[in-house]
Design an enzyme around this catalytic site. Structure first.
Site, short mmCIF file in Angstrom:
data_model
loop_
_atom_site.label_atom_id
_atom_site.label_comp_id
_atom_site.label_asym_id
_atom_site.label_seq_id
_atom_site.Cartn_x
_atom_site.Cartn_y
_atom_site.Cartn_z
N HIS A 60 -90.90 -37.13 10.57
CA HIS A 60 -91.97 -36.72 11.48
C HIS A 60 -93.26 -37.44 11.14
CE1 HIS A 60 -92.77 -34.30 7.88
NE2 HIS A 60 -94.02 -34.18 8.32
N ASP A 81 -97.49 -36.42 10.98
CA ASP A 81 -98.37 -35.25 11.06
C ASP A 81 -99.30 -35.46 12.25
OD1 ASP A 81 -97.11 -34.35 8.78
OD2 ASP A 81 -98.63 -35.11 7.41
N HIS A 125 -92.58 -39.86 8.01
CA HIS A 125 -92.16 -39.52 6.65
C HIS A 125 -91.20 -38.34 6.68
CE1 HIS A 125 -95.81 -37.23 7.63
NE2 HIS A 125 -95.40 -36.30 6.77
N ARG A 156 -88.32 -28.30 -5.79
CA ARG A 156 -89.55 -29.09 -5.64
C ARG A 156 -90.56 -28.32 -4.78
NH1 ARG A 156 -90.91 -33.09 -1.52
NH2 ARG A 156 -92.58 -34.40 -2.34
#
Ligand SMILES: C=C1C[C@]23C[C@@]1(O)CC[C@H]2[C@@]12CCC[C@@](C)(C(=O)O1)[C@H]2[C@@H]3C(=O)O
Ligand SMILES: O=C(O)CCC(=O)C(=O)O
Ligand SMILES: [Fe+2]
Length: 337
Positions: A209, A211, A266, A276
């Site tokens: 996607h 941002d 990303h 994580r």
């Protein structure tokens, strides 16, 4: 009878021993990461403006060191996130957002655009209502945790403004050339958690996607997982650099620059041995009904605007209708006319 996949709750993915079908993605050879690194830029570097400008034009992503954000504050937000995601699924669901994209616990807003589920859970801090959820989660410590979030927002806002002026300067313009720069809405914080995964090579933490905002400041602690896509080479892993923060350029900056700088595609991959956490601060978007368009000083008869004006609310509506085709939806068909 309901199938196993229908019973999976994002609140306890980390306890699953097998990957449910609904979380199994198909990957091809072009999904493998290549040996390259995004630039790491020292904000004290005398050439900082040129370095930032080049990174925005070629990558749309970079890491920054000497950014001035106190490590203790970053550690505090990380440990707040750990406390939250360690809670039972039931407890987390008590703080569920009423709708995707607003404050609270849940899946990312973009979830419906992917065929398969993402191996992640998160908490969005978009408006003041996050504090009600914090009160539910931490009836005793809620003031302390709200304080940490407010301080983090303040620091992120200052850093984001510094980056904005420098990057604009690399394009030969200033913040004053954006009429609404003083009327920016406060940023959104997304706390992301990617639990350990039984088959990471077939799972996806966060699908590809961009941002929507101007830029994102991302803390990814010492655990890698973030990958950025570069047209010429493919997927590149953003290796954690101690103390550095990752910057991803978003859609609004691409529009403002009339396509000169990239909004980076990303995604986040997951891991079999360690969970994580990442903390994303998505910044920008004018409050109210202000029009966002390529900066007037950048466009002209030689370089006409390639995008039509659009308000922030309208852009978000378009994005969540057509997702990766949002630029096509606002592109001026024949800019010379
Ligand atoms: C203002 C926003 C940007 C965002 C959608 C949202 O309404 C609130 C959450 C943001 C976020 C964070 C994770 C990745 C992302 C793509 C998503 O699904 O929710 C972004 C959205 C975005 O940038 O479009
Ligand atoms: O977890 C990551 O590394 C990426 C997070 C991200 O892209 C986001 O929150 O928008
Ligand atoms: Fe993102």
């Amino acid at each position: 009878m309901p199938s196993i996949t229908e019973d999976v709750s994002i609140g306890n993915l980390g306890s699953l021993q097998t990957l449910p079908d609904s979380f199994t993605w198909k990957f091809t050879s072009s999904d493998s990461a290549v040996e390259e690194s995004v630039p790491v830029i020292d904000l004290f570097d005398p050439n900082v403006i040129t370095l930032l400008g080049d990174a925005c034009k070629t990558w749309g992503a970079f890491q920054i060191s000497n950014h001035g954000i106190p490590q203790k504050l970053i550690d505090d937000v990380e440990s707040l996130s750990k406390t939250l995601f360690d809670m039972s699924s039931e407890r987390k669901l008590e703080a569920a957002s009423s709708d995707k994209g607003v404050s609270g616990y849940g899946e990312p807003r973009m979830t419906p655009f992917f065929e398969k589920k993402m191996w992640c859970e998160g908490f969005t801090i978009a408006d003041a209502s996050y504090a009600d959820h914090f009160l539910t989660l931490w009836p005793h410590d809620y003031t302390k945790y709200c304080g940490i979030i407010e301080e983090y927002k303040g620091e992120m806002e200052k850093l984001a403004s510094r980056l904005l002026s420098w990057i604009l300067s690399s394009l030969g313009v200033t913040v004053e050339d954006i009429e609404w720069a003083q009327n920016m809405s406060r940023g959104v914080i997304r706390l992301n958690h990617y639990p350990v995964c039984p088959e990471p090579e077939r799972a996806m933490g966060l699908g590809a996607h961009t941002d929507s905002t101007i830029l994102t400041i991302l803390h990814q602690s010492n655990m890698g997982g973030l990958q950025v896509f570069r047209e010429e080479t493919g997927w590149v892993t953003v290796e954690p650099v101690p103390g550095a923060l990752v910057i991803n350029i978003g859609d609004l900056f691409h529009i403002l620059s009339n396509g000169k700088i990239m909004s980076v595609v990303h995604r986040a991959r997951v891991n079999q041995t360690r969970s994580r956490i990442s903390i994303a601060y998505l910044w920008g978007g004018p409050a109210g009904d202000v029009e966002i368009k390529p900066i007037s000083k950048i466009v002209g008869p030689v370089e006409p605007a390639i995008y039509r004006p659009v308000t922030w609310n309208e852009y978000l509506r378009i994005k969540y209708e057509v997702f990766e085709k949002s630029f096509d939806a606002i592109r001026v068909v024949n800019p010379t006319n």
